[in-house]
Write an enzyme that holds these catalytic residues in place. Structure first.
Site, PDB file in Angstrom:
ATOM      1  N   PRO C 107       0.813  -1.223   0.000  1.00 42.57           N
ATOM      2  CA  PRO C 107       0.000   0.000   0.000  1.00 42.57           C
ATOM      3  C   PRO C 107       0.843   1.269   0.000  1.00 42.57           C
ATOM      4  O   PRO C 107       1.909   1.305   0.595  1.00 42.57           O
ATOM      5  CB  PRO C 107      -0.791  -0.092   1.314  1.00 42.57           C
ATOM      6  CG  PRO C 107      -0.745  -1.520   1.698  1.00 42.57           C
ATOM      7  CD  PRO C 107       0.519  -2.078   1.153  1.00 42.57           C
ATOM      8  N   GLY C 109       2.227   4.645   1.102  1.00 42.10           N
ATOM      9  CA  GLY C 109       2.350   5.207   2.442  1.00 42.10           C
ATOM     10  C   GLY C 109       2.758   4.174   3.454  1.00 42.10           C
ATOM     11  O   GLY C 109       2.821   4.435   4.645  1.00 42.10           O
ATOM     12  N   CYS C 110       3.070   2.992   2.996  1.00 43.77           N
ATOM     13  CA  CYS C 110       3.489   1.913   3.881  1.00 43.77           C
ATOM     14  C   CYS C 110       5.003   1.959   3.969  1.00 43.77           C
ATOM     15  O   CYS C 110       5.681   1.705   2.975  1.00 43.77           O
ATOM     16  CB  CYS C 110       3.034   0.588   3.285  1.00 43.77           C
ATOM     17  SG  CYS C 110       3.310  -0.815   4.339  1.00 43.77           S
ATOM     18  N   ILE C 111       5.527   2.350   5.121  1.00 43.25           N
ATOM     19  CA  ILE C 111       6.983   2.476   5.214  1.00 43.25           C
ATOM     20  C   ILE C 111       7.607   1.164   5.692  1.00 43.25           C
ATOM     21  O   ILE C 111       7.159   0.611   6.656  1.00 43.25           O
ATOM     22  CB  ILE C 111       7.415   3.591   6.193  1.00 43.25           C
ATOM     23  CG1 ILE C 111       6.451   4.774   6.114  1.00 43.25           C
ATOM     24  CG2 ILE C 111       8.792   4.090   5.808  1.00 43.25           C
ATOM     25  CD1 ILE C 111       6.781   5.887   7.083  1.00 43.25           C
TER      26      ILE C 111
END
Lengths: 131, 99, 111
Positions: C107, C109-111
């Site tokens: 996804p 914005g998934c760091i």
């Protein structure tokens, strides 16, 4: 992403961010990158406006089909913005006019602004980020 | 608000969009190729001069010099050096770089 | 990028094991990814996986977990649209694990 949802808790400062889109999709990577940045920013509970002026209005066209050029059709993603609580989408009237477009040609509901309204909106932002 | 434009007005529309959206009393700083818009006889000269009535127009000196334009700056345009660039950014609460 | 053999088919995955070509996805791949993630697939898992695939088809992105939770709640009811339920199904993050099983990219914005 699950971690990011928790990271913003406690900071409490809400700033006005405007993401200004002035480029047509696909010819450069600006439009897609701008959209991704907006989706990430949504996790931080800020006051986000997304603005489309000049060739940026082409990003919102209905009926985009990118199969023939083998790139991702991210025009559908603009419809996901509501689910991310990004509901302030503004389009410049003069930019639509100059391209023979109207609000009905766009894939999402937007607020169409005259140039002086857009100018004031821009002037009142804490941060403007251009794509 | 401080508006910064860096692209030539005879190649791109960013200066035009900027002048359209800058509110009265805003500052516009021309840098890099955009400084050519602030010189005598260029196609954007009339627009810059008309805009100078309601906006403060600046051009970056080193970029003018690098293009041989130092002696051709339009009346009403303020030439600043890098220190002046920094001062402009510091004086304004927000800033928009027109890509 | 690495290739893995899943049920007799060569499939390309990225360095974190996500499927590269979404259109290759099938149930065998989902089951393989689930084993990799140590998730035992039940009807409830499939419900979320299928939901994610529909979401992706409609919006061309994998949703952030907050958005997924809200959207699941809307479609499948509040007893399923909450973090507790989704994390019980996918302990290492519903978006991360369920997206992988659904063949979606990680996804945004998934760091």
């Amino acid at each position: 992403m699950s971690d990011m949802d928790e990271m913003d808790e406690g900071s409490g400062i809400v700033k006005k961010f405007m993401f200004l889109n002035r480029k047509a999709p696909h010819g450069t990577v600006y439009a897609l990158e701008g959209l991704e940045v907006v989706l990430i920013t949504a996790a931080f509970d800020q006051d986000v406006s997304m603005v489309f002026t000049d060739d940026g209005v082409y990003q919102l066209m209905k009926g985009i089909d990118t199969k023939g050029i083998e790139v991702k059709d991210f025009s559908k993603t603009y419809r996901a913005l509501e689910g991310y609580d990004i509901e302030k989408l503004y389009v410049d009237q003069a930019s639509l006019d100059a391209r023979g477009l109207t609000e009905d040609d766009l894939i999402v509901d937007v607020t169409v602004l005259a140039v002086d309204e857009m100018a004031n909106l821009m002037a009142e932002q804490d941060v403007v980020i251009s794509f | 608000m401080l508006h910064i434009v860096n692209k030539s007005a005879t190649e791109r529309s960013s200066l035009e969009s900027c002048l359209r959206m800058a509110t009265q009393g805003s500052a516009v700083l021309l840098i890099e190729d955009a400084v050519c818009a602030a010189t005598n006889g260029n196609a954007a000269a009339a627009k810059i001069q008309a805009a100078a009535a309601g906006l403060k127009i600046y051009a970056l000196g080193p970029d003018l010099a690098a293009r041989g334009m130092t002696g051709r700056v339009l009346d009403g345009v303020n030439v600043v050096d890098y220190g002046g660039f920094v001062d402009l950014v510091a004086e304004h609460s927000n800033c928009q770089s027109w890509l | 990028m690495p290739m893995v053999n899943i049920a007799g088919k060569e499939v390309e995955v990225d360095e974190e094991g996500y499927l590269v070509d979404l259109s290759q996805w099938n149930e065998d791949i989902a089951k393989y990814m689930a084993v990799e993630e140590k998730v035992e697939l039940t009807e409830s898992h499939w419900e979320v996986v299928n939901f994610l695939r529909e979401y992706y088809a409609e919006y061309q992105i994998a949703p952030a977990v907050r958005v997924l939770t809200k959207a699941i709640g809307k479609k499948l009811g509040p007893d399923k649209g909450n973090n507790k339920y989704l994390y019980e199904l996918f302990p290492y993050g519903p978006a991360k694990q369920a997206c992988k099983i659904a063949g979606l990219p990680k996804p945004t914005g998934c760091i």
